[in-house]
Scaffold this motif. Structure first.
Motif, short mmCIF file in Angstrom:
data_model
loop_
_atom_site.label_atom_id
_atom_site.label_comp_id
_atom_site.label_asym_id
_atom_site.label_seq_id
_atom_site.Cartn_x
_atom_site.Cartn_y
_atom_site.Cartn_z
N TRP A 139 -7.65 3.45 6.31
CA TRP A 139 -7.46 3.47 4.86
C TRP A 139 -8.75 3.47 4.06
O TRP A 139 -8.72 3.54 2.83
CB TRP A 139 -6.64 2.25 4.43
CG TRP A 139 -5.24 2.22 4.96
CD1 TRP A 139 -4.80 1.61 6.10
CD2 TRP A 139 -4.09 2.85 4.38
NE1 TRP A 139 -3.45 1.81 6.26
CE2 TRP A 139 -2.99 2.57 5.21
CE3 TRP A 139 -3.89 3.61 3.23
CZ2 TRP A 139 -1.71 3.01 4.94
CZ3 TRP A 139 -2.60 4.06 2.95
CH2 TRP A 139 -1.53 3.77 3.80
N ALA A 149 -7.77 -1.09 10.35
CA ALA A 149 -7.27 -0.92 8.98
C ALA A 149 -8.30 -0.20 8.12
O ALA A 149 -7.95 0.69 7.32
CB ALA A 149 -6.96 -2.29 8.39
N PHE A 150 -9.57 -0.55 8.28
CA PHE A 150 -10.63 0.09 7.49
C PHE A 150 -10.76 1.57 7.85
O PHE A 150 -10.90 2.42 6.96
CB PHE A 150 -11.95 -0.64 7.72
CG PHE A 150 -13.11 0.02 7.03
CD1 PHE A 150 -13.15 0.12 5.64
CD2 PHE A 150 -14.17 0.54 7.76
CE1 PHE A 150 -14.21 0.73 4.99
CE2 PHE A 150 -15.24 1.15 7.12
CZ PHE A 150 -15.26 1.24 5.73
N CYS A 162 -11.20 3.58 -0.59
CA CYS A 162 -12.06 2.54 -1.17
C CYS A 162 -13.17 3.14 -2.03
O CYS A 162 -13.61 4.27 -1.82
CB CYS A 162 -12.68 1.69 -0.06
SG CYS A 162 -11.50 0.73 0.89
N VAL A 170 -6.98 -2.48 0.74
CA VAL A 170 -7.65 -2.33 2.04
C VAL A 170 -8.57 -3.52 2.28
O VAL A 170 -8.60 -4.10 3.37
CB VAL A 170 -8.46 -1.01 2.09
CG1 VAL A 170 -9.27 -0.94 3.39
CG2 VAL A 170 -7.54 0.19 1.98
N MET A 226 0.83 -1.20 0.00
CA MET A 226 0.00 0.00 0.00
C MET A 226 0.87 1.26 0.00
O MET A 226 0.58 2.24 -0.69
CB MET A 226 -0.94 -0.02 1.21
CG MET A 226 -2.04 -1.07 1.09
SD MET A 226 -2.86 -1.44 2.66
CE MET A 226 -3.79 0.06 2.91
#
Length: 300
Positions: A221, A217-218, A225, A198, A182
């Protein structure tokens, strides 16, 4: 051309190579350049004739001549030919020795791209039967190509590293590798690819059994998305938070997850579902069994 004719051609080239190496009163220094080319051609002829052992012998002789002439690039090319011979003879475990030698010589020549390419080709030859070896090749390729600051090429190899680690179920390492991938994509402003990664990172964290890290993580990042990815990940993480196995299963089977790289698609199928609903169902089943037993006792 028949195999016999190719062998005869190879043997004649060997004689010419040996002649090139001889010295005399008027020729004080061996002609390493000519000998190397002739040995290399002889090795190719032996390979066409399916005499792989002799092909390897004369590739090695060609390498020595090229080294004596400090022709590092051509010597590296010969090592790559030995890698192909290892494939022909199904001796894949020998590949690592020879591709590393090729890589070292390419670097000595000042050709990091050729070095990384040799590792890439070797990884493709070994990935199916020896994924851990292929993993080492891709990791080495990243180190080599970054010397030349080739971020896009490093990103491609990094993607291979992440996916092989997932395939090997080395999820802790896979999570770190995806984060590195990433970061490389961020340097090239490939934000769409970051969004897909992601999703991959969330899946890996869930496979680790760590829904807290998946949600972290969501949150960190998720802005990279696409709307469909955001919606699916939000619902998936809520399902794990609420221990809703049915909803989690539905989200893991959504079309865009099924059509991710095959390693992530397979991973999604194997992620352990939250147990709340399953436990609830078992409790209901056990209660039903107990009721039936009570009724049976009453009848008796």
């Amino acid at each position: 051309m028949s195999a016999a004719k190719k062998v005869a051609e190879a043997e004649e080239l060997v004689r010419q190579a040996e002649k090139s190496l001889k010295t005399s009163l008027l020729k004080w220094v061996p002609d390493y350049d000519s000998a190397a080319d002739e040995y290399s051609k002889a090795a190719t002829a032996f390979r066409i004739a399916k005499n792989f052992d002799k092909s390897k012998v004369y590739q090695l002789k060609a390498i020595e001549c090229y080294k004596n002439n400090k022709s590092w690039f051509h010597a590296a090319k010969c090592y790559e030919q030995i890698v192909l011979l290892s494939k022909d003879t199904d001796k894949l475990l020998e590949i690592e020795e020879y591709v590393n030698k090729a890589c070292s010589l390419y670097q000595q020549h000042g050709s990091p791209e050729a070095a990384a390419s040799a590792l890439d080709k070797a990884a493709k030859l070994t990935e199916q039967k020896h994924p851990e070896m292929a993993l080492r090749f891709y990791q080495h390729a990243i180190e080599v190509i970054m010397i030349d600051d080739s971020i896009r090429q490093a990103t491609e190899y990094s993607s291979k590293v992440s996916r092989i680690l997932v395939k090997l179920r080395r999820y802790d390492e896979a999570a770190k590798a995806i984060l590195k991938e990433m970061d490389l994509n961020q340097q090239t402003e490939s934000y769409g690819q970051i969004g897909r990664l992601v999703v991959a990172l969330v899946l890996v964290q869930l496979a680790r059994g760590d829904s807290v890290e998946a949600e972290k993580a969501f949150k960190e990042w998720g802005s990279c998305c696409e709307p469909e990815e955001v919606s699916t990940l939000q619902t998936l993480l809520n399902a794990f938070d609420e221990e809703d196995a049915e909803m989690a299963s539905r989200m893991l089977a959504t079309p865009f997850i099924r059509h991710m790289d095959v390693e992530y698609a397979i991973l999604a199928k194997n992620i352990p579902l939250p147990e709340g609903m399953q436990l609830e169902k078992k409790s209901e089943d056990n209660a039903g069994i107990a009721t039936n037993e009570d009724e049976d006792e009453g009848i008796c």
